[in-house]
Write an enzyme that holds these catalytic residues in place. Sequence first.
Site, mmCIF file in Angstrom:
data_model
loop_
_atom_site.group_PDB
_atom_site.id
_atom_site.type_symbol
_atom_site.label_atom_id
_atom_site.label_comp_id
_atom_site.label_asym_id
_atom_site.label_seq_id
_atom_site.Cartn_x
_atom_site.Cartn_y
_atom_site.Cartn_z
ATOM 1 N N GLU A 45 27.467 41.992 57.273
ATOM 2 C CA GLU A 45 28.327 41.873 56.101
ATOM 3 C C GLU A 45 28.099 40.476 55.540
ATOM 4 O O GLU A 45 28.593 39.489 56.075
ATOM 5 C CB GLU A 45 29.808 42.064 56.435
ATOM 6 C CG GLU A 45 30.684 41.943 55.190
ATOM 7 C CD GLU A 45 32.159 41.738 55.498
ATOM 8 O OE1 GLU A 45 32.864 41.185 54.632
ATOM 9 O OE2 GLU A 45 32.604 42.112 56.600
ATOM 10 N N ARG A 49 30.673 34.419 49.067
ATOM 11 C CA ARG A 49 31.522 33.226 49.048
ATOM 12 C C ARG A 49 30.758 31.949 48.726
ATOM 13 O O ARG A 49 31.350 30.860 48.745
ATOM 14 C CB ARG A 49 32.226 33.055 50.403
ATOM 15 C CG ARG A 49 33.124 34.224 50.768
ATOM 16 C CD ARG A 49 33.839 33.974 52.073
ATOM 17 N NE ARG A 49 34.599 35.135 52.503
ATOM 18 C CZ ARG A 49 35.304 35.194 53.630
ATOM 19 N NH1 ARG A 49 35.328 34.139 54.428
ATOM 20 N NH2 ARG A 49 35.964 36.282 53.953
ATOM 21 N N LYS A 133 38.615 48.826 55.465
ATOM 22 C CA LYS A 133 38.566 47.580 56.216
ATOM 23 C C LYS A 133 39.994 47.201 56.616
ATOM 24 O O LYS A 133 40.880 47.158 55.759
ATOM 25 C CB LYS A 133 37.941 46.488 55.345
ATOM 26 C CG LYS A 133 37.970 45.086 55.931
ATOM 27 C CD LYS A 133 37.271 44.118 54.983
ATOM 28 C CE LYS A 133 37.314 42.692 55.500
ATOM 29 N NZ LYS A 133 36.529 41.772 54.641
#
Length: 216
Positions: A45, A49, A133
């Site tokens: 993943e 960011r 999630k």
Amino acid sequence: MVEFPNEILHRLKTTGVVAGFSVENVEHAVPLAKALIAGGITAIELTLRTPAAMAGLIEICRQVPEMLVGVGTILTPASVREVKAAGADFGVAPGMNPRVVRAAQDIALPFAPGIATPSDLEAAIELGCRFVKFFPAEAMGGVRYLRSMSAPYKHLGIEYFPLGGLNADNMSDYLAEPNVAAIGGSWIVKQELVEREDWDGISARAAEVIEKLQQD
């Protein structure tokens, strides 16, 4: 419906642990992905960011086709479209944003919104999500909380991808839950190893995770 293809779910369940990380330097993306594969972790993943994230994603998708590439921190419909165009296999988000879920649905990007409460989960279910999630997992109460929170929805076949506070000591507790498909781990990729370009060290950490999973 925003469904995960069975092939992707199968691969997530097979690998068990998804390595989560950000990239500060585009040149680190491919060797990092290859190091994880060498250690036995075949799903990632990559979080959006950093300024280098999208370029790193493109390079991994191009050069490491054997990696199952997930992208995290997808917060806008525009990011959904960028991630799909880059070649990602699936996307996830920390929260449940209906606009983002619908954008993924529109372009057939397998997507797992983030949920933390029954209300979050019902909002995801309303939009057709069956793979979500669970974040932040440990801060919300860990396995005990997930078991209790998910109980009323068990008959719907919801599967969970817990992230947030997981580590080598508690990962097996989560994976023992029948409704957990895989877990996400940010502890595997240590930033100092990446900065030193110690790819063997990254591979060794990945191999330790896989070995522990096989022992438990």
